[in-house]
Design a protein around this motif. Sequence first.
Motif, PDB file in Angstrom:
ATOM      1  N   LYS A  80       0.867  -1.187   0.000  1.00 52.26           N
ATOM      2  CA  LYS A  80       0.000   0.000   0.000  1.00 52.26           C
ATOM      3  C   LYS A  80       0.898   1.229   0.000  1.00 52.26           C
ATOM      4  N   PHE A  85      -2.835   6.376  -1.264  1.00 50.86           N
ATOM      5  CA  PHE A  85      -2.714   6.032   0.156  1.00 50.86           C
ATOM      6  C   PHE A  85      -1.905   7.083   0.910  1.00 50.86           C
ATOM      7  N   LEU A  96      -6.032  -0.239   9.231  1.00 50.75           N
ATOM      8  CA  LEU A  96      -5.814  -1.385   8.356  1.00 50.75           C
ATOM      9  C   LEU A  96      -5.783  -1.019   6.873  1.00 50.75           C
ATOM     10  N   TYR A 104       0.448  -3.973   8.812  1.00 51.39           N
ATOM     11  CA  TYR A 104      -0.791  -4.619   8.399  1.00 51.39           C
ATOM     12  C   TYR A 104      -0.928  -6.007   9.017  1.00 51.39           C
ATOM     13  N   ARG A 108      -4.216  -6.962  10.960  1.00 50.60           N
ATOM     14  CA  ARG A 108      -5.233  -7.800  10.321  1.00 50.60           C
ATOM     15  C   ARG A 108      -5.552  -9.019  11.186  1.00 50.60           C
ATOM     16  N   GLY A 289     -16.318   1.546   5.635  1.00 50.94           N
ATOM     17  CA  GLY A 289     -17.553   0.766   5.636  1.00 50.94           C
ATOM     18  C   GLY A 289     -18.808   1.553   5.323  1.00 50.94           C
ATOM     19  N   ARG A 361      -0.352   1.280  -5.608  1.00 52.57           N
ATOM     20  CA  ARG A 361       0.603   0.481  -4.831  1.00 52.57           C
ATOM     21  C   ARG A 361       1.982   1.048  -5.074  1.00 52.57           C
ATOM     22  N   PRO A 420     -14.293  -6.106  -7.168  1.00 58.14           N
ATOM     23  CA  PRO A 420     -14.854  -4.972  -6.431  1.00 58.14           C
ATOM     24  C   PRO A 420     -14.385  -4.933  -4.976  1.00 58.14           C
ATOM     25  N   PHE A 421     -13.959  -6.084  -4.426  1.00 58.99           N
ATOM     26  CA  PHE A 421     -13.467  -6.114  -3.046  1.00 58.99           C
ATOM     27  C   PHE A 421     -11.954  -6.313  -3.003  1.00 58.99           C
ATOM     28  N   GLY A 422     -11.263  -6.154  -4.131  1.00 63.57           N
ATOM     29  CA  GLY A 422      -9.833  -6.419  -4.170  1.00 63.57           C
ATOM     30  C   GLY A 422      -9.599  -7.918  -4.209  1.00 63.57           C
ATOM     31  N   ARG A 426      -4.988  -8.721   1.135  1.00 64.30           N
ATOM     32  CA  ARG A 426      -5.520  -7.413   1.505  1.00 64.30           C
ATOM     33  C   ARG A 426      -6.909  -7.172   0.940  1.00 64.30           C
ATOM     34  N   CYS A 428     -10.861  -6.926   0.896  1.00 65.07           N
ATOM     35  CA  CYS A 428     -11.733  -6.293   1.886  1.00 65.07           C
ATOM     36  C   CYS A 428     -12.211  -7.289   2.938  1.00 65.07           C
ATOM     37  N   PRO A 429     -11.940  -7.020   4.227  1.00 65.54           N
ATOM     38  CA  PRO A 429     -12.461  -7.927   5.253  1.00 65.54           C
ATOM     39  C   PRO A 429     -13.958  -7.711   5.486  1.00 65.54           C
TER      40      PRO A 429
HETATM   41  C1  HEM Z   1     -19.881  -3.075  -0.773  1.00 67.37           C
HETATM   42  C2  HEM Z   1     -19.073  -2.596   0.132  1.00 67.37           C
HETATM   43  C3  HEM Z   1     -17.563  -2.588   0.066  1.00 67.37           C
HETATM   44  C4  HEM Z   1     -16.710  -2.582  -1.006  1.00 67.37           C
HETATM   45  C5  HEM Z   1     -17.077  -2.637  -2.491  1.00 67.37           C
HETATM   46  C6  HEM Z   1     -15.355  -2.565  -0.483  1.00 67.37           C
HETATM   47  C7  HEM Z   1     -14.201  -2.565  -1.260  1.00 67.37           C
HETATM   48  C8  HEM Z   1     -12.923  -2.694  -0.758  1.00 67.37           C
HETATM   49  C9  HEM Z   1     -11.726  -2.852  -1.563  1.00 67.37           C
HETATM   50  C10 HEM Z   1     -11.662  -2.848  -3.096  1.00 67.37           C
HETATM   51  C11 HEM Z   1     -10.671  -2.995  -0.714  1.00 67.37           C
HETATM   52  C12 HEM Z   1      -9.216  -3.268  -1.098  1.00 67.37           C
HETATM   53  C13 HEM Z   1      -8.406  -2.018  -1.199  1.00 67.37           C
HETATM   54  C14 HEM Z   1      -6.994  -2.295  -1.688  1.00 67.37           C
HETATM   55  O1  HEM Z   1      -6.685  -3.393  -2.150  1.00 67.37           O
HETATM   56  O2  HEM Z   1      -6.181  -1.355  -1.629  1.00 67.37           O
HETATM   57  C15 HEM Z   1     -11.193  -2.873   0.629  1.00 67.37           C
HETATM   58  C16 HEM Z   1     -10.419  -2.925   1.770  1.00 67.37           C
HETATM   59  C17 HEM Z   1     -10.925  -2.727   3.030  1.00 67.37           C
HETATM   60  N1  HEM Z   1     -12.252  -2.624   3.401  1.00 67.37           N
HETATM   61 FE1  HEM Z   1     -13.837  -2.702   2.151  1.00 67.37          FE
HETATM   62  N2  HEM Z   1     -15.423  -2.539   0.885  1.00 67.37           N
HETATM   63  C18 HEM Z   1     -16.748  -2.573   1.262  1.00 67.37           C
HETATM   64  C19 HEM Z   1     -17.253  -2.586   2.544  1.00 67.37           C
HETATM   65  C20 HEM Z   1     -16.490  -2.554   3.688  1.00 67.37           C
HETATM   66  C21 HEM Z   1     -17.015  -2.571   5.027  1.00 67.37           C
HETATM   67  C22 HEM Z   1     -18.492  -2.644   5.371  1.00 67.37           C
HETATM   68  C23 HEM Z   1     -15.942  -2.487   5.873  1.00 67.37           C
HETATM   69  C24 HEM Z   1     -15.918  -2.444   7.373  1.00 67.37           C
HETATM   70  C25 HEM Z   1     -16.924  -2.303   8.181  1.00 67.37           C
HETATM   71  C26 HEM Z   1     -14.744  -2.448   5.052  1.00 67.37           C
HETATM   72  C27 HEM Z   1     -13.454  -2.363   5.536  1.00 67.37           C
HETATM   73  C28 HEM Z   1     -12.318  -2.468   4.763  1.00 67.37           C
HETATM   74  C29 HEM Z   1     -10.961  -2.462   5.309  1.00 67.37           C
HETATM   75  C30 HEM Z   1     -10.589  -2.318   6.774  1.00 67.37           C
HETATM   76  C31 HEM Z   1     -10.089  -2.626   4.218  1.00 67.37           C
HETATM   77  C32 HEM Z   1      -8.561  -2.693   4.256  1.00 67.37           C
HETATM   78  C33 HEM Z   1      -8.106  -4.136   4.267  1.00 67.37           C
HETATM   79  C34 HEM Z   1      -6.610  -4.329   4.187  1.00 67.37           C
HETATM   80  O3  HEM Z   1      -5.912  -3.540   3.563  1.00 67.37           O
HETATM   81  O4  HEM Z   1      -6.129  -5.304   4.767  1.00 67.37           O
HETATM   82  N3  HEM Z   1     -15.117  -2.483   3.731  1.00 67.37           N
HETATM   83  N4  HEM Z   1     -12.561  -2.707   0.575  1.00 67.37           N
END
Ligand code: HEM
Length: 479
Positions: A80, A85, A96, A104, A108, A289, A361, A420-422, A426, A428-429
Amino acid sequence: MYSTDAPASGGRQFSRAAAPGALPVLGHALLLRRDPLGFLDSLPAHGDLVEIRLGPQRAHMACHPELVRQVLLRPRVFDKGGPLFDKVRPLVGNGLFTSSWEEYRKQRLLVQPAFHPSRMPRYAAVMSEEIEVLSGSLREGRPVDLGDALTALTARVTARSIFATRISAPDVAEVQRSLPVLLEGIYRRMTAPLGVAEKLPTRANRRFAHARNSLLQVIERTVRASAAARTDRAGTADGDAAAEGDEEGSLMSLLLAAHRGAAGEPGAAGYRPTVTELRDQAMTLLVAGTETTASVLAWAFHELAGRPDAARGVREELDGVLGGGTARREPGIADLPRLPRTQRFLTEVLRLYPPGWLFTRTTTEDTELGGMPLPAGSTVLFSPYMQGRNPRVFPEPGRFDPDRWLPERAGDLPRGAMIPFGMGSRKCPGDGFGVTEATLTLAAVASRWRLEPVPGTVIRPLPKAALVTGPLPMVPYRR
Ligand code: HEM
């Protein structure tokens, strides 16, 4: 179509190019600022790895899904960092989301169990309460800005899930008020080229500073109250068992337990986070979130209104599972496996409108990507938005088609194409949390209300801190 079985590295040839249109001095910075989504859409046609220039700096955009996969599966080397960032870290702290590899790993370990599926029913109960408030506040024929209402909903759900009973009702209301101001300000600061305008004593900057301070105060107050609670209880015979039980289900409970330590021992991850670290983590969870899930929901309601066929399928499913008319009941977490059409609808929303649309990154050592040598300190970018709209992966990418997620059609997607969540360690948790919240909200509101756009409203994706709809005026009609 890309091959799905490209080797992890080496062996395969990837095309490399420099993006056209670079201006002297500014490079592509102006293009990226004026029309970021159009610029991103144009890049895969130039090559698998495309060099762009942000002012004097060179950066490489991973366009081929296999290259995205290689970046995300080597998080120690592609850490990151980079412009995004580096700008966000001072604003939300070193939680996180922004922390580099070394930090991290211990963070984590502590946070991940808070997202275990066994904890989801407690979060879902909070979600249902707040969704009921939103759904009950809608009035037949009276326009509402659904975007604002959804941000308020997700801010309240996240705040209450982070702190359970330890956060007071006025403090939840403060989070609901301050968070949107903070999110908007974070975006402006991320994209400000010089970082000077943000330091001037303008009204917007004062509002931002006030919102940020208010949030930090709420979080710190709540963290300190929670941290002190166990110490107090330890000194009494009976303790406050009920409150402890409630707090145990919160997102922060594991971090708080580690902070307190069992008989002075460090927590499960081998270290005791300080109050400042807990505050940064809480701020991170609030920011990560809230607008993410709110924007997915805003797009879902927008698409539901504009796609009669897909909407009919979703409503039929909801009526079948929840009962229509007077027999209707509210959805609960147990209903989720019985709502596959609703889930496919949301997956299609996530493909076209991923809230996290661009990430950076930085390389921690000399390495290579797609045959391109990258010295330590190089910037690499990837975009879930670009991946989801790549015509070589998704035929007719602009067509909203939830059925592309039918198991028989979705099976052969290359890894790295739908992110969409990576991806990788890393990832998304909060993915399960976000999807549960989005599905319950869509199910509860769409089974009760039909939301029509206010005539004349034009909605297009706005790439801000998340990919948002902007104001979303809609008129509710009872079904
Ligand atoms: C639809 C909803 C969500 C989407 C699309 C989403 C998307 C993402 C993505 C793409 C990343 C990765 C970022 C990266 O690789 O640099 C990420 C990381 C993260 N998300 Fe989500 N997120 C969502 C909901 C949430 C919720 C509800 C929470 C917490 C309550 C959350 C907490 C986090 C955290 C803490 C990270 C960092 C994880 C790490 O780097 O280890 N996200 N999210």
